[in-house]
Design a protein around this motif. Structure first.
Motif, PDB file in Angstrom:
ATOM      1  N   PHE A  31       2.035  34.912  47.711  1.00  0.00           N
ATOM      2  CA  PHE A  31       1.645  34.616  46.379  1.00  0.00           C
ATOM      3  C   PHE A  31       1.952  33.254  46.149  1.00  0.00           C
ATOM      4  N   ALA A  32       3.068  32.609  46.579  1.00  0.00           N
ATOM      5  CA  ALA A  32       3.655  31.483  46.430  1.00  0.00           C
ATOM      6  C   ALA A  32       2.761  30.545  46.730  1.00  0.00           C
ATOM      7  N   ALA A  33       1.995  30.772  47.845  1.00  0.00           N
ATOM      8  CA  ALA A  33       1.153  29.721  48.561  1.00  0.00           C
ATOM      9  C   ALA A  33       0.158  28.873  47.622  1.00  0.00           C
ATOM     10  N   LEU A  34      -0.341  29.766  46.378  1.00  0.00           N
ATOM     11  CA  LEU A  34      -1.388  29.139  45.597  1.00  0.00           C
ATOM     12  C   LEU A  34      -0.625  27.797  44.771  1.00  0.00           C
ATOM     13  N   ARG A  35       0.635  27.677  44.887  1.00  0.00           N
ATOM     14  CA  ARG A  35       1.122  26.599  44.122  1.00  0.00           C
ATOM     15  C   ARG A  35       1.005  25.325  45.066  1.00  0.00           C
ATOM     16  N   GLN A  36       0.828  25.456  46.265  1.00  0.00           N
ATOM     17  CA  GLN A  36       0.719  24.436  47.259  1.00  0.00           C
ATOM     18  C   GLN A  36      -0.246  23.585  46.931  1.00  0.00           C
ATOM     19  N   ASN A  37      -1.285  24.145  46.807  1.00  0.00           N
ATOM     20  CA  ASN A  37      -2.696  23.391  46.787  1.00  0.00           C
ATOM     21  C   ASN A  37      -3.493  24.193  46.025  1.00  0.00           C
ATOM     22  N   PRO A  38      -3.489  24.342  44.899  1.00  0.00           N
ATOM     23  CA  PRO A  38      -4.451  25.393  44.007  1.00  0.00           C
ATOM     24  C   PRO A  38      -5.825  24.654  43.937  1.00  0.00           C
ATOM     25  N   ARG A  39      -5.885  23.651  43.591  1.00  0.00           N
ATOM     26  CA  ARG A  39      -7.238  22.942  43.573  1.00  0.00           C
ATOM     27  C   ARG A  39      -8.144  23.233  44.704  1.00  0.00           C
ATOM     28  N   VAL A  40      -7.580  23.344  45.982  1.00  0.00           N
ATOM     29  CA  VAL A  40      -8.416  23.621  47.119  1.00  0.00           C
ATOM     30  C   VAL A  40      -8.472  24.963  47.330  1.00  0.00           C
ATOM     31  N   LEU A  41      -7.556  25.684  47.080  1.00  0.00           N
ATOM     32  CA  LEU A  41      -7.308  27.135  47.570  1.00  0.00           C
ATOM     33  C   LEU A  41      -8.298  27.800  46.352  1.00  0.00           C
ATOM     34  N   LEU A  42      -7.794  27.986  45.024  1.00  0.00           N
ATOM     35  CA  LEU A  42      -8.391  28.480  43.974  1.00  0.00           C
ATOM     36  C   LEU A  42      -9.588  28.041  43.707  1.00  0.00           C
ATOM     37  N   GLY A  43      -9.978  27.077  43.591  1.00  0.00           N
ATOM     38  CA  GLY A  43     -10.882  26.238  43.266  1.00  0.00           C
ATOM     39  C   GLY A  43     -12.332  26.432  43.998  1.00  0.00           C
ATOM     40  N   PHE A  44     -11.891  26.118  45.471  1.00  0.00           N
ATOM     41  CA  PHE A  44     -12.887  26.713  46.217  1.00  0.00           C
ATOM     42  C   PHE A  44     -13.487  27.997  46.308  1.00  0.00           C
ATOM     43  N   ALA A  45     -12.378  28.935  46.298  1.00  0.00           N
ATOM     44  CA  ALA A  45     -12.391  30.315  46.366  1.00  0.00           C
ATOM     45  C   ALA A  45     -13.408  30.979  45.062  1.00  0.00           C
ATOM     46  N   LEU A  46     -13.095  30.097  43.820  1.00  0.00           N
ATOM     47  CA  LEU A  46     -13.601  30.616  42.733  1.00  0.00           C
ATOM     48  C   LEU A  46     -15.100  30.159  42.746  1.00  0.00           C
ATOM     49  N   CYS A  47     -15.436  29.088  43.371  1.00  0.00           N
ATOM     50  CA  CYS A  47     -16.739  28.558  43.322  1.00  0.00           C
ATOM     51  C   CYS A  47     -17.548  29.164  44.397  1.00  0.00           C
ATOM     52  N   VAL A  48     -16.863  29.629  45.441  1.00  0.00           N
ATOM     53  CA  VAL A  48     -17.794  30.362  46.482  1.00  0.00           C
ATOM     54  C   VAL A  48     -18.053  31.750  46.073  1.00  0.00           C
ATOM     55  N   GLN A  49     -17.086  32.379  45.577  1.00  0.00           N
ATOM     56  CA  GLN A  49     -17.053  33.719  45.082  1.00  0.00           C
ATOM     57  C   GLN A  49     -18.126  33.874  43.809  1.00  0.00           C
ATOM     58  N   THR A  50     -18.348  32.768  43.053  1.00  0.00           N
ATOM     59  CA  THR A  50     -19.223  32.962  41.761  1.00  0.00           C
ATOM     60  C   THR A  50     -20.636  32.553  42.505  1.00  0.00           C
ATOM     61  N   ALA A  51     -20.942  31.764  43.388  1.00  0.00           N
ATOM     62  CA  ALA A  51     -22.157  31.538  44.037  1.00  0.00           C
ATOM     63  C   ALA A  51     -22.608  32.853  44.754  1.00  0.00           C
ATOM     64  N   ALA A  52     -21.699  33.542  45.391  1.00  0.00           N
ATOM     65  CA  ALA A  52     -22.147  34.593  46.238  1.00  0.00           C
ATOM     66  C   ALA A  52     -22.596  35.701  45.279  1.00  0.00           C
ATOM     67  N   TYR A  53     -21.629  35.882  44.384  1.00  0.00           N
ATOM     68  CA  TYR A  53     -22.143  36.957  43.185  1.00  0.00           C
ATOM     69  C   TYR A  53     -23.380  36.579  42.547  1.00  0.00           C
ATOM     70  N   LEU A  54     -23.819  35.284  42.038  1.00  0.00           N
ATOM     71  CA  LEU A  54     -25.013  34.916  41.464  1.00  0.00           C
ATOM     72  C   LEU A  54     -26.105  35.206  42.565  1.00  0.00           C
ATOM     73  N   LEU A  55     -25.790  34.716  44.017  1.00  0.00           N
ATOM     74  CA  LEU A  55     -26.876  35.300  44.826  1.00  0.00           C
ATOM     75  C   LEU A  55     -27.280  36.683  45.064  1.00  0.00           C
ATOM     76  N   VAL A  56     -26.368  37.355  44.971  1.00  0.00           N
ATOM     77  CA  VAL A  56     -26.475  38.831  45.284  1.00  0.00           C
ATOM     78  C   VAL A  56     -27.103  39.367  43.989  1.00  0.00           C
TER      79      VAL A  56
END
Length: 442
Positions: A31-56
């Protein structure tokens, strides 16, 4: 005086200490790893998850709309209507399956980027998204191929089991129902066992550039001995995010009901539908996407940390990582990737450094000092030989104390003994006891 050094914990240059990890450390650092690089981890994951959801969503919706609108031109109850209905359902199901596989492939790419980021974060290195993608890009198709192979294997197994149960149902329906219940109950532990055994496949593909077959066999071998901690971490993370999703959905359902009552007190269906779509569907889906993005990052982080822990325990990866960190901090350039070094190395079991009751095997607790005998304790690189550290040498036997004999002083004969001279001495003005010959009274 010589002071014996006390035990100090292993170095932690990054998000985890470079030593075999405990269950709580793996879970907490996931859980603590999100604080290490949140822009890359959370931002990239959110963008990809949103794109996948919209695609389906858009793909399935477009195919369903185009196929089911043909039914408006046909009369219900005719053979042509039934054929178009069956074809529309089948086409929509196939489209949903294919787009679901594509969305799963995108999710695997996210997992690969997160695993690469965690591997660098363990060494206190923070890379950009472009640098992480350059590391994942050579093996991205292997990740996608593995996810598709796994999905097809699961689908084929389900098809075979469903066909067998359907064939049995034609002969004996009660037997088919009982068999279905038993298969469902047996599928739960079987799924957990296989998924845990294959948990490290993406990490092996990314960090070791292994083939799909080699990654499967290596994950099966690495997880041996750490099965239950890995299963516990994965289950706890899934339960935590499942509970969070349920807790978040409850306020939105109450909010939707309250707004519907306020906006349409008379029960008009049109405003109620608008409120339901805006608050019940859109906002709920946005929050769900956010929770899913965080869950994907945390689960991928846990997978990477479990992989590092298994290699540190079986192959001594922590020594390679510490060596890499020391040489890098000393200014060395062009160092090889520590995760690709000594792959498959076997080490001897780690010794128990501390005899103190209640300490973890292999690592003494803080405040531990070596015993008072022998030279000061020094850390040594493993693999250690069996029986290390050696027992202290037994103290040499000391003979009992015997008092030395008294010195012999030679004696003189009696005739040679010196005799003191006979003297009479009287202090001045003192009265003598001897008779005075001149006195008339003597």
């Amino acid at each position: 005086m010589t002071a014996y050094p006390t035990w100090t914990p292993a170095s932690r240059p990054g998000i985890i200490p470079l030593r075999p990890l405990t269950f709580g450390t793996i879970l907490g650092r996931s859980f603590a790893a999100l604080r290490q690089n949140p822009r890359v981890l959370l931002g990239f994951a959110l963008c990809v998850q949103t794109a996948a959801y919209l695609l389906v969503l858009l793909g399935v919706g477009a195919v369903a709309l185009a196929s089911f609108t043909r039914l408006d031109t046909l009369r219900e109850g005719t053979d042509e209507f039934e054929a178009v209905m069956a074809g529309s359902i089948a086409l929509t199901a196939v489209t949903a399956f294919v787009l679901g596989l594509a969305a799963g492939a995108l999710g695997v790419i996210v997992q690969g980027v997160v695993v690469s980021e965690v591997a660098h974060a363990a060494l206190a290195e923070r890379l950009t998204l472009r640098a992480l993608w350059q590391r994942v890009k050579p093996v991205a198709w292997r990740l996608v191929g593995y996810s598709l192979l796994l999905a097809l294997a699961v689908l084929a197994l389900i098809a075979v089991v469903a066909g067998t149960i359907a064939a049995i149902a034609f002969a004996a329906l009660p037997l088919a129902v009982g068999l279905t219940i038993l298969i469902v109950l047996a599928a739960i532990p079987l799924t957990l066992w296989i998924s845990t055994k294959l948990l490290l496949v993406p990490a092996v593909i990314i960090l070791e550039h292994a083939t799909i077959r080699g990654a499967i066999s290596r994950s099966w071998r690495l997880i041996r001995g750490r099965f239950w901690p890995a299963l516990g971490v994965v289950l706890l993370i899934s339960l935590v995010f499942g509970a969070i999703a349920q807790v978040v959905s409850i306020p939105f359902s109450f909010l939707t009901t309250a707004l519907t009552t306020i906006v349409t007190p008379t029960g008009d269906p049109t405003p109620s539908a608008i409120v339901g779509v805006v608050f019940g569907a859109i906002l709920t889906q946005v929050i769900t996407l956010l929770i899913q993005s965080v869950a994907v990052v945390v689960q991928a982080t846990a997978t990477a940390i479990i992989y590092i822990d298994c290699r540190m325990r079986r192959e001594g990866l922590d020594i390679d990582l510490l060596t890499y960190v020391e040489r890098r901090d000393a200014g060395a350039q062009g160092l090889p990737d520590p995760y690709s070094q000594n792959v498959g190395r076997e080490i001897a079991p780690r010794p128990v450094f501390s005899p103190v009751p209640g300490t973890a095997q292999g690592y003494p607790t803080p405040g531990y000092a070596p015993p008072a005998y022998g030279p000061p304790h020094r850390a040594q690189a493993y693999p250690f030989p069996q029986g290390y550290p050696p027992p202290p040498p037994a103290p040499a036997a000391v003979p009992p104390y015997v008092a030395p004999p008294a010195p012999i002083v030679p004696s003189r004969p009696a005739d040679q003994e010196p005799r003191p001279e006979q003297t009479r001495w009287t202090a001045p003005n003192a009265q003598s006891d001897a008779p005075d010959p001149d006195s008339p009274w003597s």
